[in-house]
Design a protein around this motif. Structure first.
Motif, PDB file in Angstrom:
ATOM      1  N   PRO A   1     -13.015  35.510   4.851  1.00 22.55           N
ATOM      2  CA  PRO A   1     -12.318  36.553   4.077  1.00 22.55           C
ATOM      3  C   PRO A   1     -11.455  37.427   4.978  1.00 22.55           C
ATOM      4  CG  PRO A   1     -14.580  37.209   4.489  1.00 22.55           C
ATOM      5  CD  PRO A   1     -14.435  35.809   5.035  1.00 22.55           C
ATOM      6  N   THR A   2     -10.465  38.006   4.389  1.00 26.39           N
ATOM      7  CA  THR A   2      -9.584  38.899   5.148  1.00 26.39           C
ATOM      8  C   THR A   2     -10.144  40.304   5.218  1.00 26.39           C
ATOM      9  OG1 THR A   2      -8.329  39.320   3.121  1.00 26.39           O
ATOM     10  CG2 THR A   2      -7.538  37.556   4.575  1.00 26.39           C
TER      11      THR A   2
ATOM     12  N   SER B   1     -18.004  35.610   7.448  1.00 24.11           N
ATOM     13  CA  SER B   1     -17.130  35.357   8.585  1.00 24.11           C
ATOM     14  C   SER B   1     -17.979  35.116   9.830  1.00 24.11           C
ATOM     15  CB  SER B   1     -16.197  36.552   8.825  1.00 24.11           C
ATOM     16  OG  SER B   1     -15.353  36.306   9.924  1.00 24.11           O
TER      17      SER B   1
ATOM     18  N   GLU C   1      -9.406  32.906  10.650  1.00 29.19           N
ATOM     19  CA  GLU C   1      -9.164  32.851   9.212  1.00 29.19           C
ATOM     20  C   GLU C   1      -7.736  32.417   8.910  1.00 29.19           C
ATOM     21  OE1 GLU C   1     -10.807  35.583  10.583  1.00 29.19           O
ATOM     22  OE2 GLU C   1     -12.734  34.743   9.914  1.00 29.19           O
TER      23      GLU C   1
ATOM     24  N   SER D   1      -5.110  32.346   5.430  1.00 24.57           N
ATOM     25  CA  SER D   1      -4.982  32.950   4.109  1.00 24.57           C
ATOM     26  C   SER D   1      -3.597  32.730   3.558  1.00 24.57           C
ATOM     27  CB  SER D   1      -5.274  34.463   4.177  1.00 24.57           C
ATOM     28  OG  SER D   1      -4.317  35.129   4.978  1.00 24.57           O
TER      29      SER D   1
ATOM     30  N   GLN E   1      -8.116  31.370  -1.587  1.00 26.24           N
ATOM     31  CA  GLN E   1      -6.927  31.809  -0.847  1.00 26.24           C
ATOM     32  C   GLN E   1      -7.222  32.098   0.622  1.00 26.24           C
ATOM     33  OE1 GLN E   1      -5.749  35.043  -3.428  1.00 26.24           O
ATOM     34  NE2 GLN E   1      -3.943  33.916  -4.142  1.00 26.24           N
ATOM     35  N   THR E   2      -8.477  32.048   1.004  1.00 28.74           N
ATOM     36  CA  THR E   2      -8.836  32.235   2.407  1.00 28.74           C
ATOM     37  C   THR E   2      -9.679  31.061   2.862  1.00 28.74           C
ATOM     38  OG1 THR E   2     -10.843  33.484   1.886  1.00 28.74           O
ATOM     39  CG2 THR E   2      -8.805  34.749   2.189  1.00 28.74           C
TER      40      THR E   2
ATOM     41  N   ASN F   1     -13.143  26.574   2.754  1.00 30.92           N
ATOM     42  CA  ASN F   1     -12.753  27.753   1.976  1.00 30.92           C
ATOM     43  C   ASN F   1     -13.954  28.486   1.366  1.00 30.92           C
ATOM     44  OD1 ASN F   1     -10.627  25.532   1.779  1.00 30.92           O
ATOM     45  ND2 ASN F   1      -9.424  27.360   1.267  1.00 30.92           N
TER      46      ASN F   1
END
Length: 933
Positions: A204-205, A225, A232, A234, A255-256, A363
């Protein structure tokens, strides 16, 4: 570097935020905040999902607020309060209006928050309906625990139950239900649910957990993470689900992704012990079986000279057989089609192939373990009926969850039948002295398997519903000490008068007050009064005169012949079969007067047994022949019908392996049967070691007794005209002579049947027999056949092999059929054979009999053998044993009838002798790799 997946098992609800977009619309969600006041509701501040009070979902428990010290900023309102259950072993929430066969996600949340000020973290079990779900083990008072399952709705409702196992008071904070498309999670079906172990958003961001509305199904994706070992990737572009997607992972999660740093492999693992998949109270629990789903989507538009391709390994073995390439901005997944089990640690390695120019990526990840939906819930119609009774009378007791299952949680006052392949049925309902008010609930008439109903000593008013007459299995009804009025329905009166129902209605002051309102009405024709009065009188006088003459002639004939005991010859047998109606009173055997029985038994001096019919006494005829005299007691629940049935059957059957009837007594109110004396009592006594001074039966003796008993049954099924079904075959009805010759006894429940169709000629209205021996098919259909006896005889054979009773003592109701099948499936014949035989038997002979027994006890009658085949197989088994040189045809124990148990002629009828509410019919018990889309 391998990554520890358990770092997010218990997660404080204030440690992350939830990203929200859009507005909630009606998707069929059920969202319950447990412990808020009645009629309370609100929209969750982050998801906008509306939450309501748990009022109406449960009717027990106590509301509490968590301690102020745990009301930290960011803590969801759903965890400010809870409901605890300080009383009762099992307390349940009922989720209604579901679609049968549809898949649902059910999630329960728990936060202790020291609500009780005791700082004692509880441990308790969570059940989904009648099946164990998970043990709730609270490890931190300030952290929340989420437990989730994906399951198929077996009915229009599901129940979530909290069970007190002695580790502290159960409680719950929140309960969610979310409908799912049936295409999702293909491993979930009617017999298998999936319990969530992990659901992780990889790479994840930021520290954001995604759920509704990003995930339309409101799954919670925990951020995960592993910097600095991972980096990562994204994108802001939407990742689409492919057609017929089996998981529909949300775009926000896909999306990540994570890729390894300075490595060509992504590695992760989990420990099976962290699953907590089985209850700590479960004995010899099997290890959990895991299902993993790995979600992939390519987030970079790769140039023509670049490639991302990888293989997936599980514990060093190729998990998916082909190299995998994720598709750009489309969801894809690799998942197990069959469960994986047997490892303490599961290591997953995603390795780049030699042709790949880019490292592998991941993902998202979901890991589940299988929850077997093994236990059957109570019959749905029975549940609806008993629930209506509960609501009408506001019964509290322990009436929560399923009425019959699991067996250890069955409702107070209920007994149920438990067949292996069909739902439990309610057979007994005892609401005596329960403070019931109002009329008798008409919903009781929907309990179609109900045999015993006690509503006595309450405050019931109104009339007796005629619908109770339609209960096909009802044999006992107690309505005494109420305030009922009106008349007794004709249907109940008729059953009471024909002996099929024990009806008690005393101490209802306003019941049957208008003359003959409680007398069975008979059709009347227009006939002159004089004829109506005179004709019956003349008929009665003539009948009395004829009976007196016949009795005097028979008495003189019996005394003149010296009362020698002789079996009926075949000529007499054939003549009676052709000329006599089954319902007539034409007996060929000697008729005794009551005074004669007093002399024969020395005024009933020595009792040698007793049963539902009455007591059995030792006696001697004038010529010194020893006999057994069975007298019907006035308090017996068996009536004239059973007496006549047994007497008539025994006067027309003759076989060396059937107990002979010497005579009968029908002298006024006195009813009695005189049998040949069986010096060594019952087979049951010998198998249970209740015979004083006798050695345990050898295998050869047991086999010969089984063979002779089978021959007796074969004669009943094939040699009689019409054939007979015994309907109460059991070791207690197999009697033994001084030389251990076996003879079948107790024909009071026998019924004639048509040999062409193998079904009863008349329509039965109740199941009769002895618990543990009753054929499950007969129990469900009420239609006995010769295969009904075959099933019971199969149970007898298993007793002969094991020495155990049909329901194993101390086993929580385990049936001998289940017990033997489980052990023989592992090839463990020695584990089931009676240890008192000290291993002295031919192993092939025992295996052959065990195989016959299991075929006899097959669930479907069509799969069971007929008695002639059973006889043939037992003869072959005896030949094997005799070839070993161990078999003996003589009895090596004591044959002194006075040195052994007095309970020689004990009989057990279809109604329990101790209490009508103790009867319980217990009858019966290649891995492929993952797939990618």
């Amino acid at each position: 570097m391998a990554v520890f997946l358990w770092c997010f098992v218990f997660l404080s609800f204030s440690s992350f935020t939830v990203r929200v977009r859009g507005q909630f619309d009606s998707l069929g969600f059920i969202s319950i905040d447990c412990g808020v006041p009645e009629n309370s509701s609100y929209a969750d501040s982050t998801t906008t999902i509306p939450y309501t009070s748990d009022f109406g979902f449960t009717d027990t428990g106590v509301n509490h607020n968590i301690s102020a010290e745990y009301l930290t900023p960011g803590l969801s309102r759903r965890y400010w309060n809870l409901r605890s259950y300080p009383t009762g072993t099992r307390n349940c929430y009922t989720l209604r209006s579901l679609v049968v066969g549809l898949k649902y996600l059910i999630r329960a949340g728990f936060m202790y928050g020291n609500y009780d000020g005791l700082n004692k973290l509880p441990i308790f079990d969570l059940y989904l309906g009648v099946n164990f779900w998970k043990t709730v083990n609270i490890s931190d008072p300030g952290s929340g625990t989420l437990i989730e399952v994906i399951t198929v709705a077996p009915d229009e409702f599901m129940q979530v139950c909290l069970v007190n196992t002695g580790g502290g008071i159960p409680f719950i904070s929140v309960l969610d239900l979310r409908p799912l498309k049936n295409i999702l999670y293909p491993a979930v079906n009617a017999t298998q649910s999936l319990v969530l172990f992990r659901r992780l958003n990889v790479g994840p961001t930021n520290d954001v957990a995604f759920r509704y509305p990003d995930d339309a199904h409101d799954r919670i994706w925990i951020p995960w993470s592993n910097a600095p070992f991972w980096t990562e990737l994204s994108t802001n572009s939407t990742v689409q689900n492919i057609a017929d997607d089996h998981f529909e992972a949300p775009s926000a999660v896909l999306q990540t992704a994570a890729v390894p740093v300075n490595s060509s492999a992504l590695e992760l693992y989990w420990d099976s012990a962290d699953a907590g998949a089985t209850s700590p109270n479960a004995a010899a629990a099997a290890p959990p079986q895991f299902f993993a789903v790995l979600h992939f989507s390519e987030l970079q538009l790769l140039p023509a000279n670049a490639a991302r391709q990888f293989n997936i390994f599980l514990n060093g073995k190729l998990w998916y057989g082909l190299p995998f390439t994720p598709e750009y901005l489309y969801s894809d997944a690799v998942y197990g089609t069959n469960p994986t089990a047997g490892y303490r640690r599961y290591n997953v390695s995603i390795n780049a192939t030699a042709n790949s120019t880019l490292p592998p990526l991941l993902n998202a990840l979901e890991v589940f373990y299988a929850m077997r939906v093994a236990d059957l819930a109570t019959d749905a119609a029975d549940v609806a009926a008993i629930t209506a009774v509960k609501q009408m009378y506001q019964v509290k007791r322990n009436w929560m969850g399923d009425p019959c299952a699991p067996k250890s949680f069955a409702w107070d006052g209920l007994n149920c039948s438990y067949a292996i392949s069909s739902p439990p049925r309610i057979t007994t309902l005892n609401l005596e002295s329960s403070g019931l008010n109002g009329e008798i609930a008409t919903s009781l008439a929907s309990l179609k398997a109900l045999q015993y109903l006690d509503l006595s000593h309450n405050n019931l008013t109104g009339s007796i519903p005629d619908a109770l007459s339609e209960l096909p299995s009802l044999v006992f009804l107690d309505l005494t000490y109420n305030q009922l009025n009106g008349s007794i329905p004709a249907g109940l009166l008729k059953k009471s008068q024909d002996g099929s129902l024990t009806l008690r209605v005393g101490n209802n002051l306003n019941l049957c007050n208008n003359g003959d309102s409680c007398v069975l009405t008979k059709s009347k024709k227009s006939t002159p009064t004089a004829v109506i009065v005179i004709v019956p009188i003349v008929v009665v006088v003539l009948l009395v005169a004829v009976i007196l003459v016949m009795c005097r002639i028979r008495k003189q004939r019996g005394l003149a012949t010296g009362t020698s005991v002789k079996p009926q010859n075949e000529e007499n047998y054939s003549r009676r079969e052709n000329n006599n109606d089954d319902h007539s009173l034409q007996f060929e055997n000697r008729q005794f007067m009551y005074k004669e029985l007093e002399i024969i038994t020395n005024y009933f001096e020595r009792e040698i047994g007793r049963g539902g019919f009455g007591k059995v006494y030792d006696g001697f005829l004038e010529n010194g022949t020893q006999v057994a005299v069975k007298m019907r007691s006035q308090s017996s629940h068996q009536g004239v019908k059973e007496f006549l049935c047994e007497a008539q059957h025994l006067t027309r059957v003759h076989h060396k392996n059937l107990v002979s009837l010497i005579g009968y007594c029908k002298d006024g109110d006195y009813l009695g049967l005189v049998y040949e004396y069986m010096a060594e009592g019952t087979l049951q006594e010998h198998l249970r070691g209740r015979t004083s001074g006798a050695r345990p039966l050898t295998w050869g003796q047991r086999l010969r007794i089984a063979l002779e008993s089978a021959q007796g049954l074969e004669y009943l099924h094939k040699g009689c005209k019409p054939p007979l079904i015994h309907r109460d075959v059991k070791t207690n009805n197999i009697l033994l002579t001084a030389n251990l010759e076996a003879k079948i006894a107790d024909f009071g429940l026998s019924r004639a049947f048509n040999n062409d169709t193998s079904t009863s000629e008349s329509t039965p209205t109740a199941v009769v027999g002895t618990p543990g021996y009753i054929d499950p098919e007969y129990h469900n259909t009420f239609h006995p056949s010769e295969k009904t006896d075959v099933y019971s005889f199969g149970v007898v054979l298993l007793e002969v092999i094991t020495g155990q009773s049909p329901i194993l003592p101390g086993s929580d109701g385990v049936h001998i059929v289940q017990w033997v099948r489980q052990r023989l499936a592992r090839g463990n014949i020695e584990g089931v054979v009676d240890s008192r035989m000290r291993g002295e038997y031919d192993i092939n002979s025992v295996w052959k009999v065990a195989d016959v027994a299991l075929k006899c006890t097959a669930q479907s009658s069509s799969q069971r053998p007929l008695m002639p085949e059973v006889v043939m197989q037992l003869k072959e088994s005896l030949e094997l044993e005799e070839a070993s040189g161990r078999s003996h045809n003589f009895y090596s124990g004591s044959i002194n009838p006075y040195s052994r148990s007095e309970n020689i002629y004990t009989e057990v009828s279809d109604v329990s002798q101790n209490s009508a509410f103790e009867v319980e019919n217990v009858v019966e018990v290649s891995a492929s790799g993952p797939a990618a889309r």
